[in-house]
Scaffold this motif. Structure first.
Motif, short mmCIF file in Angstrom:
data_model
loop_
_atom_site.label_atom_id
_atom_site.label_comp_id
_atom_site.label_asym_id
_atom_site.label_seq_id
_atom_site.Cartn_x
_atom_site.Cartn_y
_atom_site.Cartn_z
N ILE A 12 22.76 -35.86 -49.46
CA ILE A 12 24.22 -35.72 -49.42
C ILE A 12 24.84 -36.72 -48.45
CG2 ILE A 12 26.11 -34.16 -48.82
CD1 ILE A 12 24.32 -31.83 -49.70
N CYS A 13 24.22 -36.93 -47.31
CA CYS A 13 24.81 -37.77 -46.26
C CYS A 13 24.08 -39.12 -46.11
CB CYS A 13 24.82 -37.03 -44.93
SG CYS A 13 25.99 -35.65 -44.88
N ALA A 14 23.43 -39.55 -47.17
CA ALA A 14 22.68 -40.82 -47.10
C ALA A 14 23.59 -41.99 -46.75
CB ALA A 14 21.98 -41.08 -48.43
N THR A 19 29.02 -32.71 -54.25
CA THR A 19 28.53 -32.77 -52.87
C THR A 19 29.40 -33.74 -52.08
OG1 THR A 19 26.95 -34.55 -53.37
CG2 THR A 19 26.16 -32.28 -53.57
N ALA A 20 29.52 -33.48 -50.81
CA ALA A 20 30.32 -34.34 -49.93
C ALA A 20 29.75 -34.27 -48.53
CB ALA A 20 31.78 -33.90 -49.94
N CYS A 21 29.81 -35.38 -47.83
CA CYS A 21 29.37 -35.41 -46.44
C CYS A 21 30.60 -35.53 -45.55
CB CYS A 21 28.44 -36.61 -46.21
SG CYS A 21 27.72 -36.64 -44.54
N ALA A 22 30.84 -34.50 -44.77
CA ALA A 22 32.01 -34.48 -43.88
C ALA A 22 31.58 -34.92 -42.49
CB ALA A 22 32.59 -33.08 -43.83
N VAL A 32 28.22 -32.87 -41.75
CA VAL A 32 27.93 -31.61 -42.43
C VAL A 32 27.89 -31.87 -43.92
CG1 VAL A 32 28.65 -29.23 -42.81
CG2 VAL A 32 29.13 -30.34 -40.61
N GLY A 33 26.78 -31.55 -44.54
CA GLY A 33 26.68 -31.67 -45.99
C GLY A 33 27.30 -30.46 -46.66
N LEU A 34 28.15 -30.70 -47.65
CA LEU A 34 28.83 -29.62 -48.36
C LEU A 34 28.52 -29.67 -49.85
CD1 LEU A 34 32.34 -29.80 -46.63
CD2 LEU A 34 30.55 -28.09 -46.23
N VAL A 35 28.22 -28.51 -50.41
CA VAL A 35 28.02 -28.36 -51.85
C VAL A 35 29.15 -27.49 -52.37
CG1 VAL A 35 26.50 -27.53 -53.68
CG2 VAL A 35 25.52 -28.60 -51.63
N LEU A 36 29.90 -27.99 -53.32
CA LEU A 36 31.06 -27.27 -53.87
C LEU A 36 30.80 -26.99 -55.34
CD1 LEU A 36 33.80 -29.60 -52.33
CD2 LEU A 36 32.69 -27.60 -51.29
N ASP A 37 30.57 -25.73 -55.65
CA ASP A 37 30.25 -25.30 -57.01
C ASP A 37 31.45 -24.54 -57.57
OD1 ASP A 37 29.26 -24.21 -59.37
OD2 ASP A 37 27.27 -23.88 -58.53
N SER A 45 26.06 -27.43 -37.18
CA SER A 45 25.52 -28.53 -36.37
C SER A 45 25.34 -29.76 -37.24
CB SER A 45 24.18 -28.12 -35.75
OG SER A 45 24.32 -26.98 -34.93
N ASP A 46 25.17 -30.89 -36.59
CA ASP A 46 24.88 -32.11 -37.33
C ASP A 46 23.60 -31.91 -38.14
OD1 ASP A 46 25.42 -35.15 -37.62
OD2 ASP A 46 23.28 -35.04 -37.12
N GLY A 47 23.66 -32.21 -39.43
CA GLY A 47 22.49 -32.05 -40.28
C GLY A 47 22.49 -30.78 -41.10
N ASP A 48 23.44 -29.88 -40.86
CA ASP A 48 23.51 -28.63 -41.63
C ASP A 48 24.09 -28.89 -43.02
OD1 ASP A 48 22.43 -27.16 -39.60
OD2 ASP A 48 24.33 -26.27 -38.95
N VAL A 49 23.70 -28.03 -43.95
CA VAL A 49 24.27 -28.05 -45.30
C VAL A 49 24.84 -26.67 -45.59
CG1 VAL A 49 23.80 -28.30 -47.77
CG2 VAL A 49 22.66 -29.80 -46.13
N GLN A 50 26.07 -26.64 -46.06
CA GLN A 50 26.73 -25.38 -46.40
C GLN A 50 27.33 -25.48 -47.79
OE1 GLN A 50 29.26 -25.15 -42.78
NE2 GLN A 50 28.00 -23.40 -42.20
N GLY A 51 27.44 -24.35 -48.45
CA GLY A 51 27.89 -24.37 -49.83
C GLY A 51 28.96 -23.34 -50.12
N PHE A 52 29.74 -23.61 -51.15
CA PHE A 52 30.76 -22.70 -51.63
C PHE A 52 30.58 -22.54 -53.13
CE2 PHE A 52 32.44 -24.41 -47.73
CZ PHE A 52 33.14 -23.37 -47.16
#
Length: 226
Positions: free
Chosen positions: A84-86, A122-125, A97-102, A54-61
């Motif tokens: 992330i999405c500022a 981090t990236a905001c999609a 969607v905020g994404l964290v890529l590790d 959903s809008d506002g979620d953060v997911q990571g890999f």
């Protein structure tokens, strides 16, 4: 008497080798959901191709060597959605969607490879309202690479080769391959072992055969002496 000593010795050798065998960990991209309230990462219950954030979620890999969800390394960093999405304002008909890529550590990298970034990215999609996590990821972290089973193998081109391959590691006990229920971004097929750290069926069968043959030989020797 020699046979009486030899047979147990053979059995111990076979079973000893079985006990020393170690199952592998697996090198893969794991997939996580950010629990905003608790500020923690939770192993995803769906794969990125079916999850619809959903809008506002953060997911990571996170790319690492892991056995399964219980020991998988979590994405590093504590960046939340606001950070992330500022710079990505809301827009009607879309979601963010905020994404964290590790990309993990050098210890987890395949031979001859180096993580492209030592720190998480981090990236905001901003994607359509019905987009999946895979859609969001593709919009900000290409190129992606998948195998023939639609398993996510590479993010932003890393790693260049390999996909959920087993990695020998004597520090790890046996376990099934990760994400066999499709919950993680990376899934790997098992290596055909018993999966519980014990002797394999083949080794036990061989040991039983040794015992049977040894017992028969002893019986024949005793019969001749009688």
């Amino acid at each position: 008497m020699v046979l009486l000593v030899l047979v147990p010795a053979l059995l111990l050798a076979v079973l000893g080798a079985a006990g020393q065998a170690r199952a592998a960990g697996y090198r893969y991209w794991s997939f996580w959901d950010r629990d905003a309230a608790a500020g923690t990462w939770v192993y995803a219950t769906q794969g990125p191709s079916t999850a619809r954030p959903s809008d506002g979620d953060v997911q990571g890999f996170r790319f690492s060597v892991s056995e399964d969800a219980k020991d998988a390394a979590k994405p590093r960093g504590k960046a939340g959605f606001a950070a992330i999405c500022a710079g990505t304002p809301a827009r009607e008909g879309t979601k963010r969607v905020g994404l964290v890529l590790d990309f993990g550590t050098a210890a987890d990298a395949p031979a001859g490879s180096t993580p492209p970034d030592p720190n998480p990215r981090t990236a905001c999609a901003r994607v359509g309202e019905d987009a999946t996590t895979a859609d969001a990821l593709a919009s900000v972290a290409g190129p992606l690479r998948y195998d023939t089973n639609a398993l996510l193998c590479a993010i932003a081109g890393y790693p260049r080769t390999g996909c959920g391959e087993p990695v020998a590691d004597d520090r790890r006990p046996s376990s099934p391959s990760p994400g066999t229920d499709g919950a993680s971004a990376g899934r790997a097929s098992g290596d055909g072992g018993s999966g519980n750290g014990g002797p394999s069926v083949g080794l036990l069968t061989g040991a039983a055969a040794v015992a049977v043959l040894g017992g028969a030989a002893i019986w024949q020797a005793r019969r001749r002496r009688g």
